[in-house]
Design a protein around this motif. Structure first.
Motif, PDB file in Angstrom:
ATOM      1  N   GLY A 164       0.718  -1.269   0.103  1.00 55.03           N
ATOM      2  CA  GLY A 164      -0.089  -0.068   0.072  1.00 55.03           C
ATOM      3  C   GLY A 164       0.784   1.251  -0.039  1.00 55.03           C
ATOM      4  O   GLY A 164       0.357   2.334   0.210  1.00 55.03           O
ATOM      5  N   ALA A 165       2.233   1.347  -0.114  1.00 54.82           N
ATOM      6  CA  ALA A 165       3.058   2.363  -0.139  1.00 54.82           C
ATOM      7  C   ALA A 165       2.704   3.009  -1.618  1.00 54.82           C
ATOM      8  O   ALA A 165       2.559   2.383  -2.418  1.00 54.82           O
ATOM      9  CB  ALA A 165       4.477   1.912   0.132  1.00 54.82           C
ATOM     10  N   SER A 166       3.263   4.391  -1.494  1.00 57.87           N
ATOM     11  CA  SER A 166       3.308   5.202  -2.596  1.00 57.87           C
ATOM     12  C   SER A 166       4.771   5.094  -3.115  1.00 57.87           C
ATOM     13  O   SER A 166       5.652   5.462  -2.071  1.00 57.87           O
ATOM     14  CB  SER A 166       2.785   6.689  -2.345  1.00 57.87           C
ATOM     15  OG  SER A 166       1.406   6.647  -2.322  1.00 57.87           O
ATOM     16  N   VAL A 167       5.388   4.309  -4.025  1.00 54.58           N
ATOM     17  CA  VAL A 167       6.481   3.992  -4.345  1.00 54.58           C
ATOM     18  C   VAL A 167       7.120   5.056  -5.545  1.00 54.58           C
ATOM     19  O   VAL A 167       6.249   5.273  -6.432  1.00 54.58           O
ATOM     20  CB  VAL A 167       6.909   2.467  -4.753  1.00 54.58           C
ATOM     21  CG1 VAL A 167       8.373   2.280  -5.004  1.00 54.58           C
ATOM     22  CG2 VAL A 167       6.557   1.599  -3.877  1.00 54.58           C
ATOM     23  N   ILE A 168       8.115   5.598  -5.209  1.00 54.57           N
ATOM     24  CA  ILE A 168       9.005   6.313  -6.023  1.00 54.57           C
ATOM     25  C   ILE A 168      10.222   5.540  -6.352  1.00 54.57           C
ATOM     26  O   ILE A 168      11.116   5.370  -5.446  1.00 54.57           O
ATOM     27  CB  ILE A 168       9.508   7.774  -5.334  1.00 54.57           C
ATOM     28  CG1 ILE A 168       8.409   8.476  -4.799  1.00 54.57           C
ATOM     29  CG2 ILE A 168      10.046   8.473  -6.551  1.00 54.57           C
ATOM     30  CD1 ILE A 168       9.091   9.746  -4.175  1.00 54.57           C
ATOM     31  N   ALA A 169      10.080   4.733  -7.564  1.00 50.50           N
ATOM     32  CA  ALA A 169      10.906   4.043  -8.282  1.00 50.50           C
ATOM     33  C   ALA A 169      11.872   4.662  -9.000  1.00 50.50           C
ATOM     34  O   ALA A 169      11.600   5.248 -10.176  1.00 50.50           O
ATOM     35  CB  ALA A 169      10.139   2.922  -8.817  1.00 50.50           C
ATOM     36  N   VAL A 170      13.286   4.398  -8.783  1.00 55.59           N
ATOM     37  CA  VAL A 170      14.395   5.524  -9.352  1.00 55.59           C
ATOM     38  C   VAL A 170      15.434   4.310  -9.952  1.00 55.59           C
ATOM     39  O   VAL A 170      15.847   3.436  -9.268  1.00 55.59           O
ATOM     40  CB  VAL A 170      15.240   6.235  -8.406  1.00 55.59           C
ATOM     41  CG1 VAL A 170      16.306   7.122  -9.118  1.00 55.59           C
ATOM     42  CG2 VAL A 170      14.152   6.999  -7.633  1.00 55.59           C
ATOM     43  N   ALA A 171      15.654   4.497 -11.276  1.00 55.05           N
ATOM     44  CA  ALA A 171      16.684   3.850 -12.020  1.00 55.05           C
ATOM     45  C   ALA A 171      17.070   4.614 -13.121  1.00 55.05           C
ATOM     46  O   ALA A 171      16.183   5.516 -13.705  1.00 55.05           O
ATOM     47  CB  ALA A 171      16.133   2.277 -12.386  1.00 55.05           C
ATOM     48  N   ARG A 172      18.052   4.160 -13.826  1.00 56.15           N
ATOM     49  CA  ARG A 172      18.485   4.654 -15.081  1.00 56.15           C
ATOM     50  C   ARG A 172      17.417   4.554 -16.012  1.00 56.15           C
ATOM     51  O   ARG A 172      16.929   3.347 -16.219  1.00 56.15           O
ATOM     52  CB  ARG A 172      19.993   4.365 -15.479  1.00 56.15           C
ATOM     53  CG  ARG A 172      21.050   4.850 -14.743  1.00 56.15           C
ATOM     54  CD  ARG A 172      22.270   4.289 -15.252  1.00 56.15           C
ATOM     55  NE  ARG A 172      23.347   4.614 -14.880  1.00 56.15           N
ATOM     56  CZ  ARG A 172      24.172   5.856 -14.617  1.00 56.15           C
ATOM     57  NH1 ARG A 172      23.918   6.569 -15.420  1.00 56.15           N
ATOM     58  NH2 ARG A 172      25.264   5.945 -13.714  1.00 56.15           N
TER      59      ARG A 172
END
Length: 243
Positions: free
Chosen positions: A33-41
């Motif tokens: 249920g989290a609001s995920v900020i997914a970071v990658a190139r």
């Protein structure tokens, strides 16, 4: 994977999120249920992740070592959890490590983690959490891994120091230190039958970890069951470091 409901509504930033351990962490936090900020190139893998995650997810295609990414963190309205999952390893005998490789690994494994953490904690209020993905090699030594062990020991030290400094603000800082997990980075190493046999001999449980093992450890440290745990390393190694 079983949802982790205590994560509902939390804003969680995960670096290195498009593959392997980072992807498993992003999926489990999203399922909880989290609001995920997914970071990658930017990559096809990151594009594919967008199709797999909920509408709560924000994907950032960026070089997480850059000043521009730090500015994006500075612009966040809220941040509850940071998962530092950047890192690399190029196994090599110490005498064969040139300065270029040394600088690359120090910059990615240590400097970027410090800079991202510094920006992230500025956005956190009471009850924030920072989890650094380190390695069992942050607790022991190993041949052909002098630089990797050095960098992971450094992040274990950073974890402890951050935990002390940020405790008055209610921010908990821990690490998760896995053994070998078959990922894009480790697959070429484990393709060597002699090395793969060595790894399995060193793990009393007799198997490699998988990315979900690491993700579940992260989820535990995010949750209320770990509310009195800070400055610690949760070693997910099947017993390697117990010997």
């Amino acid at each position: 994977m079983k949802p982790v409901s205590e994560l509902e509504g939390k804003v969680c930033l995960v670096t290195g999120a498009s593959r392997g351990i980072g992807k498993a962490i992003a999926h489990l936090l999203d399922a909880g249920g989290a609001s995920v900020i997914a970071v990658a190139r930017p990559s096809e893998a990151l594009d594919a992740l967008a199709e797999e995650m909920s509408e709560r997810t924000t994907l950032i295609g960026a070089d997480a070592t850059s000043d521009a990414f730090l500015e994006q963190i500075d612009g966040l309205h809220r941040l509850d959890v940071l998962i530092n999952n950047l890192g690399t390893n190029v196994p090599r005998l110490m005498e064969d490590v040139d300065d270029g490789l040394l600088d690359l690994m120090i910059n990615l494994n240590i400097r970027s983690t410090y800079r991202i953490s510094r920006s992230a904690v500025r956005r956190m209020s009471q009850d924030g959490r920072v989890i650094n993905i380190t390695s069992q090699m942050g607790h022991v030594g190993s041949a052909r891994r002098t630089v990797y062990c050095m960098t992971k020991h450094a992040i274990e030290g950073l974890t402890k120091a951050m935990a002390i400094e940020l405790a008055p603000r209610g921010i908990r800082v821990n690490s998760v230190a896995p053994t070998f997990v078959e990922t894009e980075m480790t697959k070429p190493m484990l393709a060597d039958p002699e090395f793969a046999d060595f790894v399995k001999r060193m793990i009393p449980l007799g198997r490699l970890a998988d990315a979900e093992d690491v993700a579940r450890a992260v989820a535990f440290l995010c949750g209320p069951g770990a509310k009195m745990i800070t400055g610690q390393s949760l070693i997910v190694d099947g017993g390697w470091t117990a010997q």
